[in-house]
Design an enzyme around this catalytic site. Structure first.
Site, short mmCIF file in Angstrom:
data_model
loop_
_atom_site.label_atom_id
_atom_site.label_comp_id
_atom_site.label_asym_id
_atom_site.label_seq_id
_atom_site.Cartn_x
_atom_site.Cartn_y
_atom_site.Cartn_z
N GLY A 185 0.80 -1.22 0.00
CA GLY A 185 0.00 0.00 0.00
C GLY A 185 0.84 1.26 0.00
O GLY A 185 0.41 2.29 0.53
N GLY A 186 2.02 1.19 -0.62
CA GLY A 186 2.83 2.38 -0.80
C GLY A 186 2.35 3.18 -2.00
O GLY A 186 1.30 2.90 -2.58
N TYR A 187 3.13 4.20 -2.38
CA TYR A 187 2.65 5.06 -3.46
C TYR A 187 2.53 4.32 -4.78
O TYR A 187 1.64 4.62 -5.59
CB TYR A 187 3.55 6.30 -3.59
CG TYR A 187 4.89 6.08 -4.25
CD1 TYR A 187 5.05 6.23 -5.62
CD2 TYR A 187 6.02 5.74 -3.49
CE1 TYR A 187 6.27 6.04 -6.22
CE2 TYR A 187 7.25 5.55 -4.09
CZ TYR A 187 7.37 5.71 -5.45
OH TYR A 187 8.59 5.51 -6.05
N HIS A 449 -7.12 35.81 -8.96
CA HIS A 449 -8.35 35.07 -8.68
C HIS A 449 -8.92 34.58 -10.02
O HIS A 449 -8.90 35.30 -11.01
CB HIS A 449 -9.35 36.00 -8.00
CG HIS A 449 -10.70 35.40 -7.76
ND1 HIS A 449 -10.93 34.48 -6.75
CD2 HIS A 449 -11.88 35.56 -8.42
CE1 HIS A 449 -12.19 34.12 -6.78
NE2 HIS A 449 -12.80 34.76 -7.78
#
Length: 464
Positions: A185-187, A449
């Site tokens: 379950g690592g990257y 923005h």
């Protein structure tokens, strides 16, 4: 048998070896570059480049499937053409390999590229087996090892007798697995799991610890796991796999122990993503007197020299964090220390930015909150939900949060960005950290923005 002599011998054409070859050649040195496999190393051939190319296809498929959330409806079924997806990746790789090869030789007259397996026969001598019939003996004043790593295979009973996949093979798979089981379950496990889930596979990730990305803060891991679970990925946590088998139809069977008891898992394909091992076996390092650690990584000092002064190790082969950008910086360290006047450059005193290309993505720089606590560093923290950022409200991409850590002097000491454009926002924070800016300068800065970076105005408001 051909005889060579050179100023610099580079073993491996990875992200550190290739630019170093050019720099040394342009400085007038005679360089020999030896490569046993594809030019370009792991990043180009089975790491970042092909993975992120396939991820782009998976992301586009997800955008189509979820377009109705924005009032856009796709009539008819969306199909994934994996041969075309893989062919697009291969086209890009072929172009990149060709460009790289041409840039090294014959463009640089001081560079000779030799294809074959290299092994030390002495401190300055290397034997290269080019073909069964042809070999070369090379004597070099300096040697730079850039051989990288390969997938580690855990010693699970029965696993070696099956046709499991590593990421290298999975990148070439021209079919969508019905049910892909992933060990780790690592990257890597998370990126490939989400990718193939979006291609249409059922995904089960088996992890031995209690959380994914076990080196990250708990809240970071939980957000990522929850997001992937919401897409239909199953997680089996705190699990120990004690046997793997494969039947005549090719189906995999995993016997696991969990806190809830024994559980048997069945899937059509199995990906092993449990870490990496250095490509040092068979290099003959012992004949050169080069020391390695218990895992086989070459031990180096801050200048990336091994215990044998004229032999250097660059990239993943010397251990530590394994990222392409750090491998490339290894080249800078060696280049500056060998060719440039000025202060000595260190491989130990540098920032460590990195990204996990899940959705939401993770961008990390500096200290995590856990690391700050463990090191006894005073800090203040703000956690800003992505949904509070204007751009997120407009796009509908509102999963995740931005966590900022600042020290007593109001300067940023770390950040974890989870959400859209995480890597880009993380890099802005990294630049601010490099410039020694105090967090108030980002909080009060005029930012256009409604770009994602405008969230920096928001992210520091809650700092006390």
């Amino acid at each position: 048998m051909s005889d060579y002599s050179c100023d610099a011998l580079i073993i491996g054409s990875g992200q550190a070896g290739n630019p170093l070859a050019k720099a040394l050649a342009e400085a007038g040195q005679k360089v020999i570059l030896v490569e046993a496999a594809q030019m370009g190393g792991s990043c180009l051939n089975y790491g970042c480049v092909p993975t992120k190319t396939l991820l782009a296809s998976a992301t586009r498929a997800h955008q189509v499937h979820t377009a109705a959330n924005l009032g856009v409806y796709v009539r008819g079924e969306v199909e994934i053409d994996m041969p075309t997806v893989v062919a697009r990746k291969e086209k890009l790789l072929a172009k990149s390999r060709r460009s790289l090869t041409e840039s090294l030789a014959p463009e640089h007259e001081n560079i000779t590229v030799v294809r074959g397996h290299a092994a030390f026969t002495g401190p300055y001598q290397v034997h290269v087996q080019e073909t069964k019939e042809r070999s070369s003996e090379i004597t070099a004043k300096q040697v730079f090892v850039n051989t990288g790593t390969h997938a580690a295979v855990p010693p699970v009973p029965g696993l070696a007798d099956t046709k499991f996949l590593t990421t290298t093979e999975l990148l070439d798979l021209e079919e969508v697995p019905e049910h892909l089981l992933i060990l780790g379950g690592g990257y890597i496990g998370l990126e490939f799991g989400q990718m193939f889930r979006r291609f249409g596979s059922r995904i089960t990730i088996v992890e031995h610890s209690g959380q994914v990305l076990e080196r990250e803060d708990d809240d970071v891991c939980q957000v990522l796991q929850d997001a992937l679970t919401a897409e239909g990925i199953e997680f089996i946590m705190n699990a120990e796999v004690h046997h793997v088998s494969q039947n005549a139809e090719g189906q995999f069977n995993l016997a696991t122990s969990t806190r809830q008891g024994e559980r048997r898992l069945h899937g059509s394909h199995l990906l092993v993503a449990t870490g990496r091992k250095p490509n040092t076996e068979g290099l003959g390092l012992e004949l050169a007197g080069v020391k390695t650690d218990e895992q086989g990584y070459i031990e180096v000092n801050t200048r990336l020299q091994s215990n044998v002064d004229h032999i250097y190790a660059l990239g993943d082969v010397h251990g530590g964090p394994q990222f392409t950008h750090l491998s490339y910086d290894d080249y800078r360290v060696v280049r500056d220390n060998l060719l440039h006047q000025g202060p000595r450059r260190s491989a130990k005193q540098r920032p460590l930015p990195y990204c996990v290309f899940t959705d939401p993505a993770l961008g990390r720089i500096g200290l995590s909150e856990t690391q700050a606590k463990d090191q006894g560093i005073d800090y203040r923290v703000s956690v800003t939900p992505v949904k509070k950022i204007s751009r997120a409200q407009q796009t509908g991409d509102d999963l995740g949060f931005w966590k900022m850590l600042v020290g007593p002097d109001d300067r940023i000491i770390g950040a974890a960005i989870i959400g859209p454009e995480a890597g880009e926002i993380m890099t802005i924070v990294q630049v601010a950290m490099a410039g020694g800016l105090q967090y108030q300068e980002l909080a009060e800065m005029v930012i256009a923005h409604p770009v994602w970076a405008e969230g920096l105005n928001v992210a520091f408001k809650d700092i006390k």
